[in-house]
Enzyme design. Structure first.
Site, mmCIF file in Angstrom:
data_model
loop_
_atom_site.group_PDB
_atom_site.id
_atom_site.type_symbol
_atom_site.label_atom_id
_atom_site.label_comp_id
_atom_site.label_asym_id
_atom_site.label_seq_id
_atom_site.Cartn_x
_atom_site.Cartn_y
_atom_site.Cartn_z
ATOM 1 N N CYS A 143 0.809 -1.218 0.000
ATOM 2 C CA CYS A 143 0.000 0.000 0.000
ATOM 3 C C CYS A 143 0.845 1.272 0.000
ATOM 4 O O CYS A 143 0.367 2.337 -0.391
ATOM 5 C CB CYS A 143 -0.935 0.005 1.204
ATOM 6 S SG CYS A 143 -2.152 -1.329 1.180
ATOM 7 N N ALA A 144 2.080 1.192 0.439
ATOM 8 C CA ALA A 144 2.959 2.363 0.453
ATOM 9 C C ALA A 144 3.624 2.619 -0.891
ATOM 10 O O ALA A 144 4.290 3.636 -1.079
ATOM 11 C CB ALA A 144 4.037 2.195 1.529
#
Length: 351
Positions: A143-144
């Site tokens: 997700c980063a």
């Protein structure tokens, strides 16, 4: 000594694979996929509590109801990821008024499938990109990844690569493990979706359309002893999701100091800051609001993206940026996402 080029965002496009399903349809499919979990009192409430209305997926919903192995799922990933990245990259280059041969560097972000040669090689062939372009495939940031990829694109511009193409693609629906009745897999089924985004970052002096936003710096944080918080376990059936219910608590405990640190790198303050936050889930969004003492509506763009598209891992924060840009923001902003590691990635913006 000559100043480093100032990176600006010239274009941003988003898109999906061809199939879309409602959350209600997925909730009903969960009864077949996870009969034991579905029978437990209140477990199916996770689908309504996720506050997602519909999502894009890479195959018709019926396809997911049959057992699939890692090889079959990954073959679908390569097919659909190639098609989606080519389409979005072509649109991003056109929006930036950039010829494919002018691209100096290509970044591809993903964590939900495997490809060797990496997807950037396919992009160069399919679009006729500069064959001497620097290639930087980035895998495993979850997700980063969208935030980290944007930061690295800006770094490449500062290093002298004046025209950078970045593409992020995640087909998270393909990580569903049928019959795995773990809570992580069940919750992942309620959240995960498929999508892609492509953007062009250039030096400010490069001719082209007016910049969408200027990129002013980035900040990365890896939390010690946190590898078990989020990630994949590779099993015969595919990439099996692993994440902890402690993620919102981690956001509440660390984000205030972490944001203060990133702002300090540029001498900025939090006054009237526009936030572009990855909506990992409604509890994560609420935790950001609490940690940063944000007023009502500050993260509405994140909630709208989550409701309309679900959690597309690295891609999602770029959808949020696109949504925020529709409001014609002014002043300064912070793009923020958290992912496996466990880690936080931030990019400072000037609208």
């Amino acid at each position: 000594m000559q100043d480093a080029p100032a990176p600006v965002l010239r274009s941003l496009v988003t898109g999906h694979p061809p199939y879309r399903v409602s959350q209600t349809e997925i909730r009903e499919a969960a009864r077949t996929l996870f009969p034991r979990m579905a029978a437990r009192r209140g477990m199916l409430d996770v689908f309504s509590n996720a506050q997602i209305n519909s999502r894009a997926i890479s195959r018709p919903l019926e396809w997911y109801l049959q057992p699939r192995g890692l090889g079959e799922k990954n073959a679908v990933f390569i097919e659909e990821a190639r098609a989606l990245t080519v389409r979005l990259a072509r649109e991003a280059l056109a929006q930036a008024e950039l010829a494919p041969s002018e691209v100096d560097a290509v970044l591809v972000i993903n964590t939900s499938g495997l490809s060797t040669p990496s997807l950037d090689a396919h992009l160069i062939d399919a679009l006729g990109l500069n064959r001497h372009a620097v290639r930087l495939p980035m895998w495993g940031l979850g997700c980063a990844g969208g935030a980290a990829g944007l930061a690295r694109a800006a770094d490449l511009v500062r290093a002298g690569y004046r025209r950078v193409l970045l593409v992020a693609v995640e087909l998270c629906s393909l990580t569903l493990v049928r019959g795995d009745e773990s809570q992580s897999n069940f919750v992942g089924t309620a959240l995960f979706a498929d999508g892609g985004a492509a953007l062009v970052v250039t030096a400010a002096e490069v001719p082209g359309p007016a910049p969408l936003v200027a990129l002013h710096g980035a900040y990365s944080t890896l939390i010690e002893d946190s590898a078990d918080i989020m990630g994949w376990d590779v099993v015969d059936e595919g990439l099996k999701v692993r994440f902890s219910r402690d993620i919102p608590a981690l956001v509440r405990s660390m984000m205030q100091q972490n944001v203060a640190e990133v702002l300090a790198t540029q001498g900025w303050t939090a006054d009237e800051l526009t936030y572009v936050v990855h909506p990992g889930g409604v509890k994560v969004v609420a935790a950001y609001e609490e940690a940063l003492s944000l007023g009502a509506g500050a993260l509405d763009a994140s909630r709208r993206v989550l409701a309309a598209h679900g959690n597309m891992s690295s891609v999602t924060v770029l959808f949020v940026l696109e949504e925020v840009l529709k409001t014609n923001p002014t002043g300064r902003g912070l793009l923020s996402a958290m992912g496996p590691g466990f880690s936080a990635e931030h990019v400072l913006l000037a609208f």
